[in-house]
Design a protein around this motif. Structure first.
Motif, PDB file in Angstrom:
ATOM      1  N   ASP A   4     -38.878 -23.204  21.112  1.00  0.00           N
ATOM      2  CA  ASP A   4     -39.075 -22.465  19.872  1.00  0.00           C
ATOM      3  C   ASP A   4     -38.067 -21.332  19.695  1.00  0.00           C
ATOM      4  O   ASP A   4     -38.098 -20.611  18.695  1.00  0.00           O
ATOM      5  CB  ASP A   4     -40.498 -21.903  19.795  1.00  0.00           C
ATOM      6  N   GLY A   5     -37.147 -21.152  20.632  1.00  0.00           N
ATOM      7  CA  GLY A   5     -36.130 -20.115  20.529  1.00  0.00           C
ATOM      8  C   GLY A   5     -34.893 -20.589  19.789  1.00  0.00           C
ATOM      9  O   GLY A   5     -34.799 -21.746  19.366  1.00  0.00           O
ATOM     10  N   GLN A   6     -33.934 -19.691  19.652  1.00  0.00           N
ATOM     11  CA  GLN A   6     -32.724 -20.033  18.905  1.00  0.00           C
ATOM     12  C   GLN A   6     -31.982 -21.208  19.542  1.00  0.00           C
ATOM     13  O   GLN A   6     -31.580 -22.148  18.853  1.00  0.00           O
ATOM     14  CB  GLN A   6     -31.784 -18.814  18.819  1.00  0.00           C
ATOM     15  N   LEU A   7     -31.788 -21.175  20.859  1.00  0.00           N
ATOM     16  CA  LEU A   7     -31.092 -22.274  21.517  1.00  0.00           C
ATOM     17  C   LEU A   7     -31.948 -23.531  21.540  1.00  0.00           C
ATOM     18  O   LEU A   7     -31.436 -24.640  21.372  1.00  0.00           O
ATOM     19  CB  LEU A   7     -30.697 -21.874  22.945  1.00  0.00           C
ATOM     20  N   GLY A   8     -33.251 -23.379  21.742  1.00  0.00           N
ATOM     21  CA  GLY A   8     -34.129 -24.540  21.714  1.00  0.00           C
ATOM     22  C   GLY A   8     -34.046 -25.285  20.399  1.00  0.00           C
ATOM     23  O   GLY A   8     -34.004 -26.523  20.364  1.00  0.00           O
TER      24      GLY A   8
END
Length: 463
Positions: free
Chosen positions: A187-191
């Motif tokens: 759910d993060g930017q890289l994910g």
């Protein structure tokens, strides 16, 4: 000597047999020598022996979800292997006679079978996982016409089990799926960038904190890990200032240090490649040049210290990539989006001008990770940011204002000390130099985008 076969990953190993009047001796499996010669370091956990009294005993064709290293301790066999993995080599066959001087490395998903050619044959095999009722197996009929195996002893004269006689033909075999890739921090930017790059491919699994608690002491039991080939750990505690507080400090250490340590242990236990995303904050920022991957660590604050500890833990895994990046920009809250919002609202911000680095766009980080994995680049640590001339945060803010049609002179430069002078809460120390040297990853064939061009493309996208 290691010989390749038409089945990818199926290897024939010539073994040296030392014999005299007393009998013979061989090193059947010697990790250091054999991995140096080209065999995978597959981590066997169990040794099995199948003794066969009669000539013509025939067993198979079984494809298990683990690797096997098969050999003969006494006697001689005719071996047949069929690729039952999903993919373009599904159904490819390889056969060979095996005595004490040869062994075969059988990768996960390749069907294994043999027929004894001498009485008193002892067939031995090492495997790198324990039997599990939850494992996925595939089987092929020994008499399948498509495989068309030329058994030395016709099957109607051979000794077979009824179960082996009942296995399906190739048209009805369920291919063994490839091992999975797990992306944490989905759910993060890289994910999100990794999901955008890979899509919803069936072998890629995305997990956020609700799906998988990386800080759990039962992480080893959270998945059937031998079904995974790769873990991309994009999860991190990134509240740099909050990490300096009594509440934030243990969370930072749990997520950034203890969790990667557990993942490294799991990766080694199950033959998994671990990709771990790190940070420029592992350095103190005092270098007069760009930081190289082998520069000594010297983190200033709790966030950097916890990330450095995570790096050291991940580096203990035999198959690891540590991706060291900085100033991350992607789909989510970040510095560039903040500047866009301030410009649109007519706010003229103060921005620090004594920290220097390069932006790292998550699309490029995701592409770099895939490149390292697909190219089988040497394991280790790689810096990965955008390329081009380093900038300060104030430089980048001015670029954002200019590219969005606003006056860049509305940015007022200030020092880090002055910017945080009036801060009410904890403030983490920041490295003044966050520039990372990109020579190592570029040597693998991955050339990051120029930061200025990447920023322009990012601003032109639908933020």
């Amino acid at each position: 000597m290691i010989t390749q076969t038409p089945i990818p990953g199926l290897l024939v190993v010539d073994l040296t047999v030392h014999g005299d009047s007393r009998g013979w001796f061989k090193e059947n499996w010697q990790r250091q020598k054999m991995t140096a010669a080209g065999l995978p370091d597959f981590g066997p956990v169990q040794n099995n022996i199948s003794f066969n009294d009669a000539v013509g005993t025939t067993r198979g064709i079984h494809a298990e979800p683990w690797d096997k290293y098969v050999s003969v301790a006494s006697g001689r066999i005719f071996g047949a292997w069929v690729d039952l993995r999903e993919g373009p080599t599904f159904g490819v066959v390889f056969t060979a006679e095996i005595d004490a001087s040869k062994a075969i490395f059988v990768p996960r998903g390749v069907g294994n079978s043999y027929q004894t050619l001498e009485p008193g044959t002892a067939y031995a095999y090492l495997v790198n996982d324990h039997w599990s009722a939850d494992a996925t197996y595939s089987f092929l009929n020994l008499a399948d016409e498509t495989a068309d195996i030329a058994w030395p002893i016709p099957l109607d004269e051979a000794e077979l089990s009824e179960k082996d006689r009942a296995h399906p033909g190739l048209d009805n075999v369920t291919p063994v799926p490839r091992r999975k890739t797990l992306v944490t921090g989905a759910d993060g930017q890289l994910g999100r960038a990794l999901r955008a790059l890979h899509g919803d491919q069936p072998h890629i699994e995305y997990a956020d904190r609700a799906d998988l608690d990386l800080t759990s002491t039962r992480l080893e039991d959270a998945r059937r890990w031998h079904d995974y080939d790769t873990i991309i750990n994009a999860a991190a505690y990134t509240a740099v200032d909050t990490a300096e507080t009594a509440d934030g400090r243990p969370l930072a250490w749990a997520v950034n240090a203890a969790a990667p340590a557990q993942l490294a242990r799991i990766a080694d236990d199950h033959g998994i490649t671990l990709v771990h995303v790190s940070s420029d904050y592992v350095f103190d920022g005092t270098s007069e040049r760009a930081y190289r991957e082998d520069d000594p660590l010297g983190p200033l604050g709790v966030y950097g210290q916890s990330k450095a500890a995570g790096d050291l833990a991940v580096a203990t895994a035999r198959r690891h990539y540590i991706i060291r990046t900085s100033w991350v920009i992607g789909d989510g809250a970040n510095f560039v989006r903040t500047m866009v919002s301030l410009a649109a609202r007519g706010i003229h911000p103060k921005v620090v001008d004594d920290q220097t680095g390069r932006l790292a766009f998550t699309a490029d980080i995701a592409a770099g990770i895939r490149h390292l994995l697909d190219s089988a680049a040497p394991y280790g640590t790689y810096n990965l940011t955008s390329a081009g001339e380093p900038s300060t945060w104030a430089d980048i803010a001015r670029d954002v204002f200019r590219l969005t049609g606003h006056d860049p002179t509305h940015i007022t430069p200030t020092s880090t000390a002055d910017y945080f002078a009036a801060a009410a809460g904890a403030v983490a120390p920041r490295p003044r130099n966050s520039v990372l040297d990109l020579d190592k990853i570029e040597a693998t064939g991955f050339i990051p985008r120029d930061s200025a061009n990447a920023l322009e493309s990012y601003l032109a996208s639908d933020l």
